[in-house]
Design a protein around this motif. Structure first.
Motif, PDB file in Angstrom:
ATOM      1  N   GLY A  56      40.996  10.833  21.552  1.00 59.79           N
ATOM      2  CA  GLY A  56      39.638  10.858  21.181  1.00 59.79           C
ATOM      3  C   GLY A  56      38.848   9.551  20.680  1.00 59.79           C
ATOM      4  N   CYS A  57      39.740   8.617  20.500  1.00 56.19           N
ATOM      5  CA  CYS A  57      39.323   6.953  20.093  1.00 56.19           C
ATOM      6  C   CYS A  57      39.579   6.111  21.117  1.00 56.19           C
ATOM      7  CB  CYS A  57      40.012   6.538  19.030  1.00 56.19           C
ATOM      8  SG  CYS A  57      39.630   7.865  17.468  1.00 56.19           S
ATOM      9  N   GLU A  58      38.562   5.189  21.568  1.00 55.19           N
ATOM     10  CA  GLU A  58      38.911   4.061  22.373  1.00 55.19           C
ATOM     11  C   GLU A  58      39.123   2.907  21.438  1.00 55.19           C
ATOM     12  OE1 GLU A  58      36.933   1.872  26.088  1.00 55.19           O
ATOM     13  OE2 GLU A  58      36.174   4.175  25.780  1.00 55.19           O
ATOM     14  N   LEU A  59      40.206   2.222  21.643  1.00 58.18           N
ATOM     15  CA  LEU A  59      40.500   1.090  20.786  1.00 58.18           C
ATOM     16  C   LEU A  59      39.896  -0.223  21.414  1.00 58.18           C
ATOM     17  CD1 LEU A  59      44.099   1.885  19.620  1.00 58.18           C
ATOM     18  CD2 LEU A  59      42.021   2.707  18.535  1.00 58.18           C
ATOM     19  N   ALA A  60      39.407  -1.183  20.688  1.00 61.02           N
ATOM     20  CA  ALA A  60      39.146  -2.439  21.212  1.00 61.02           C
ATOM     21  C   ALA A  60      40.423  -3.070  21.701  1.00 61.02           C
ATOM     22  CB  ALA A  60      38.688  -3.346  19.819  1.00 61.02           C
ATOM     23  N   ARG A  61      40.047  -3.472  22.727  1.00 62.28           N
ATOM     24  CA  ARG A  61      41.556  -4.359  23.613  1.00 62.28           C
ATOM     25  C   ARG A  61      41.741  -5.368  22.951  1.00 62.28           C
ATOM     26  NH1 ARG A  61      43.432  -7.602  28.095  1.00 62.28           N
ATOM     27  NH2 ARG A  61      41.634  -8.764  28.110  1.00 62.28           N
ATOM     28  N   VAL A  62      43.189  -5.625  22.646  1.00 60.05           N
ATOM     29  CA  VAL A  62      43.945  -6.816  22.024  1.00 60.05           C
ATOM     30  C   VAL A  62      44.757  -7.115  23.100  1.00 60.05           C
ATOM     31  CG1 VAL A  62      45.421  -5.564  20.920  1.00 60.05           C
ATOM     32  CG2 VAL A  62      44.929  -7.596  20.189  1.00 60.05           C
ATOM     33  N   PHE A  63      44.936  -8.541  23.215  1.00 58.81           N
ATOM     34  CA  PHE A  63      45.936  -9.146  24.458  1.00 58.81           C
ATOM     35  C   PHE A  63      46.561 -10.211  23.719  1.00 58.81           C
ATOM     36  CE2 PHE A  63      42.868 -12.586  25.199  1.00 58.81           C
ATOM     37  CZ  PHE A  63      41.701 -12.003  24.838  1.00 58.81           C
ATOM     38  N   PRO A  64      47.675 -10.579  24.294  1.00 59.36           N
ATOM     39  CA  PRO A  64      48.129 -11.762  23.705  1.00 59.36           C
ATOM     40  C   PRO A  64      47.653 -12.960  24.201  1.00 59.36           C
ATOM     41  CG  PRO A  64      49.549 -10.780  25.563  1.00 59.36           C
ATOM     42  CD  PRO A  64      48.279  -9.882  25.535  1.00 59.36           C
ATOM     43  N   VAL A  65      47.700 -14.052  23.439  1.00 62.36           N
ATOM     44  CA  VAL A  65      47.502 -15.463  23.418  1.00 62.36           C
ATOM     45  C   VAL A  65      48.662 -16.333  23.254  1.00 62.36           C
ATOM     46  CG1 VAL A  65      46.024 -17.420  23.139  1.00 62.36           C
ATOM     47  CG2 VAL A  65      45.161 -15.224  23.788  1.00 62.36           C
TER      48      VAL A  65
ATOM     49  N   ALA B  92      62.383 -25.398  19.614  1.00 62.24           N
ATOM     50  CA  ALA B  92      61.018 -24.732  20.085  1.00 62.24           C
ATOM     51  C   ALA B  92      60.971 -23.141  20.246  1.00 62.24           C
ATOM     52  CB  ALA B  92      60.914 -25.517  21.432  1.00 62.24           C
ATOM     53  N   TRP B  93      59.992 -22.919  19.962  1.00 62.88           N
ATOM     54  CA  TRP B  93      59.722 -21.045  20.087  1.00 62.88           C
ATOM     55  C   TRP B  93      58.202 -20.980  20.533  1.00 62.88           C
ATOM     56  CZ3 TRP B  93      59.911 -24.068  15.770  1.00 62.88           C
ATOM     57  CH2 TRP B  93      58.701 -24.057  14.790  1.00 62.88           C
ATOM     58  N   LEU B  94      58.049 -19.682  20.567  1.00 65.55           N
ATOM     59  CA  LEU B  94      56.554 -19.144  20.915  1.00 65.55           C
ATOM     60  C   LEU B  94      56.335 -17.780  20.515  1.00 65.55           C
ATOM     61  CD1 LEU B  94      56.972 -16.811  23.280  1.00 65.55           C
ATOM     62  CD2 LEU B  94      57.353 -18.711  24.913  1.00 65.55           C
ATOM     63  N   GLY B  95      55.002 -17.647  20.272  1.00 62.83           N
ATOM     64  CA  GLY B  95      54.586 -16.461  19.852  1.00 62.83           C
ATOM     65  C   GLY B  95      53.485 -15.840  20.302  1.00 62.83           C
ATOM     66  N   PHE B  96      53.139 -14.571  20.251  1.00 59.11           N
ATOM     67  CA  PHE B  96      51.846 -14.070  20.892  1.00 59.11           C
ATOM     68  C   PHE B  96      50.906 -13.533  19.854  1.00 59.11           C
ATOM     69  CE2 PHE B  96      55.707 -12.732  23.406  1.00 59.11           C
ATOM     70  CZ  PHE B  96      55.418 -13.431  24.421  1.00 59.11           C
ATOM     71  N   ARG B  97      49.784 -14.593  19.864  1.00 60.41           N
ATOM     72  CA  ARG B  97      48.409 -14.254  19.036  1.00 60.41           C
ATOM     73  C   ARG B  97      47.730 -13.044  19.560  1.00 60.41           C
ATOM     74  NH1 ARG B  97      47.992 -19.645  20.994  1.00 60.41           N
ATOM     75  NH2 ARG B  97      48.353 -21.364  19.152  1.00 60.41           N
ATOM     76  N   PRO B  98      47.450 -12.092  18.626  1.00 58.73           N
ATOM     77  CA  PRO B  98      46.705 -10.881  18.942  1.00 58.73           C
ATOM     78  C   PRO B  98      45.179 -11.438  19.129  1.00 58.73           C
ATOM     79  CG  PRO B  98      47.169 -10.793  16.621  1.00 58.73           C
ATOM     80  CD  PRO B  98      47.620 -12.216  17.176  1.00 58.73           C
ATOM     81  N   ALA B  99      44.538 -11.641  20.330  1.00 56.40           N
ATOM     82  CA  ALA B  99      43.258 -11.911  20.544  1.00 56.40           C
ATOM     83  C   ALA B  99      42.408 -10.613  20.843  1.00 56.40           C
ATOM     84  CB  ALA B  99      43.143 -13.019  21.359  1.00 56.40           C
ATOM     85  N   THR B 100      41.138 -10.646  20.455  1.00 55.40           N
ATOM     86  CA  THR B 100      39.980  -9.666  20.996  1.00 55.40           C
ATOM     87  C   THR B 100      38.997 -10.145  21.690  1.00 55.40           C
ATOM     88  OG1 THR B 100      38.748  -9.762  19.069  1.00 55.40           O
ATOM     89  CG2 THR B 100      40.796  -8.049  18.995  1.00 55.40           C
TER      90      THR B 100
END
Ligand code: GLY
Length: 366
Positions: free
Chosen positions: A219-228, A303-311
């Motif tokens: 019943g809800c549409e969530l704003a899309r979030v994607f990894p940067v 060295a390492w990496l991560g995924f920022r949550p972007a809208t």
């Protein structure tokens, strides 16, 4: 409210989900965190921990006041968490020096500082001589710099460790390796579907970073979030050798109290790829050595990496979803560590207020 064993289920045990659970448990609610992996092991683990609105906001934005309010809230947040958990947290406010490599860059920084002053972000100009005095390791070949006195750094790994301890001591139930797939809101409770079965609670909170909009909410549409994706590199240096954060655009260097020094970063839209990119690491090393020439002689330790949550709008989604029993706290993009204290306060106080209204309603009807 239907009788359920849990008041609130939080999908995602990063710094934001864990802070929400901590605040809810302080308010006397029974909370559980369900994390697909381990607590604090994704973006919160990868983040450098720069608390620096001056490096992030170039003009008025709907969230810059929120970011500044979070920066003001940070010392008390860290102090309370340290005292409750018994864990120490590396939090330092040395400010940031934003360097300009050329006259044109300096003009751009000066124009930006003028706009930022109106936003409540203070900065003062520094001559190359002042930079040499305050930060002798910085490349002397600069046109000038701006000093942002309020910028700070925190170690996000120490925060998530402290949160995990504080949450456990307050009885928050923690389930690691449990991925939330779907949430079904009912009239007076929610059902949370996971790989490990179904959970019921009064409310659900989605705080699963870049994975949040993969959770379906009936019943809800969530704003899309994607990894940067962002890479970082680390150097073992002597303690107290760097001082303030050193920045040039989105290149930055900051030092932990023990000397470990972090350089960042990159921004890549390539999904959840976890393989380190050697060319990106070399580019960050070069940019770091440009700012601090002594780094050219040093090899990076890790060295390492991560995924920022972007809208799409580059703004976090904080508040109730279309259904009032489902709350959202995701999409903080480059500023998740910074915006944690007040995101947690906002979500926890919203849920607590509705739980009190609910109790009041029930006691009236009895
Ligand atoms: N906040 C710094 C970064 O996202 O790289």
């Amino acid at each position: 409210m239907k009788e359920v064993a849990l008041d609130v289920i939080i999908a995602g045990g990063g710094i934001i989900g864990s802070s929400i659970a901590w605040r809810l448990s302080q308010a006397g609610l029974r909370a559980a965190i369900l994390d697909a992996g381990r607590l604090g092991a994704e973006a919160s683990w990868a983040a450098a921990g720069m608390l620096a609105p001056g490096g992030e906001f170039e003009g008025s934005s709907p969230i810059h006041q929120f970011a500044l309010a979070n920066l003001r809230a940070y010392p008390a947040f860290v102090e309370e968490l340290q005292s409750e958990s018994g864990c120490s947290i590396d939090f330092q406010r040395f400010g940031a020096i934003e360097i300009a490599g050329s006259e044109a860059e300096w003009q751009r920084l000066a124009a930006r500082a003028e706009i930022q002053a109106e936003l409540g972000i203070s900065a003062s100009s520094m001559s190359p001589e002042q930079v040499r005095r305050e930060a002798p390791l910085v490349n002397p070949e600069i046109a000038g710099a701006f000093f942002y006195p309020e910028d700070a750094v925190v170690n996000p790994r120490e925060i998530t460790h402290a949160l995990s301890r504080a949450c456990r001591e307050r009885g928050v139930e923690i389930y690691e390796g449990v991925r939330v797939r779907a949430i079904r809101p009912e009239t007076d409770s929610v059902l949370v579907m996971t790989d490990a079965g179904q959970f019921a609670a009064g409310w659900a909170v989605i705080a699963a970073g870049a994975w949040s909009s993969m959770i379906t909410v009936e019943g809800c549409e969530l704003a899309r979030v994607f990894p940067v994706r962002g890479h970082l590199v680390g150097y073992s240096l002597e303690a107290e050798t760097v001082g303030p954060i050193i920045r040039r655009g989105h290149s930055y260097l900051l030092q932990r109290a023990g000397g470990f020094t972090i350089a960042g970063s990159s921004t890549e839209d390539c999904g959840f790829r976890r393989d380190l990119d050697r060319a990106i690491i070399t580019d960050i090393e070069n940019r770091a050595a440009q700012m601090l020439p002594m780094l050219a002689e040093r090899t990076t330790d890790t060295a390492w990496l991560g995924f920022r949550p972007a809208t799409e709008r580059e703004q976090p989604v904080i508040g109730p979803a279309a259904h009032p029993l489902v709350w959202l706290a995701y999409g903080h993009y480059r500023n998740g560590i910074l915006m944690t204290p007040l995101t947690a306060a906002r979500v926890a106080s919203g849920i607590t207020a509705s739980s009190e209204m609910d109790c009041f309603g029930r006691s009236e009807s009895h």
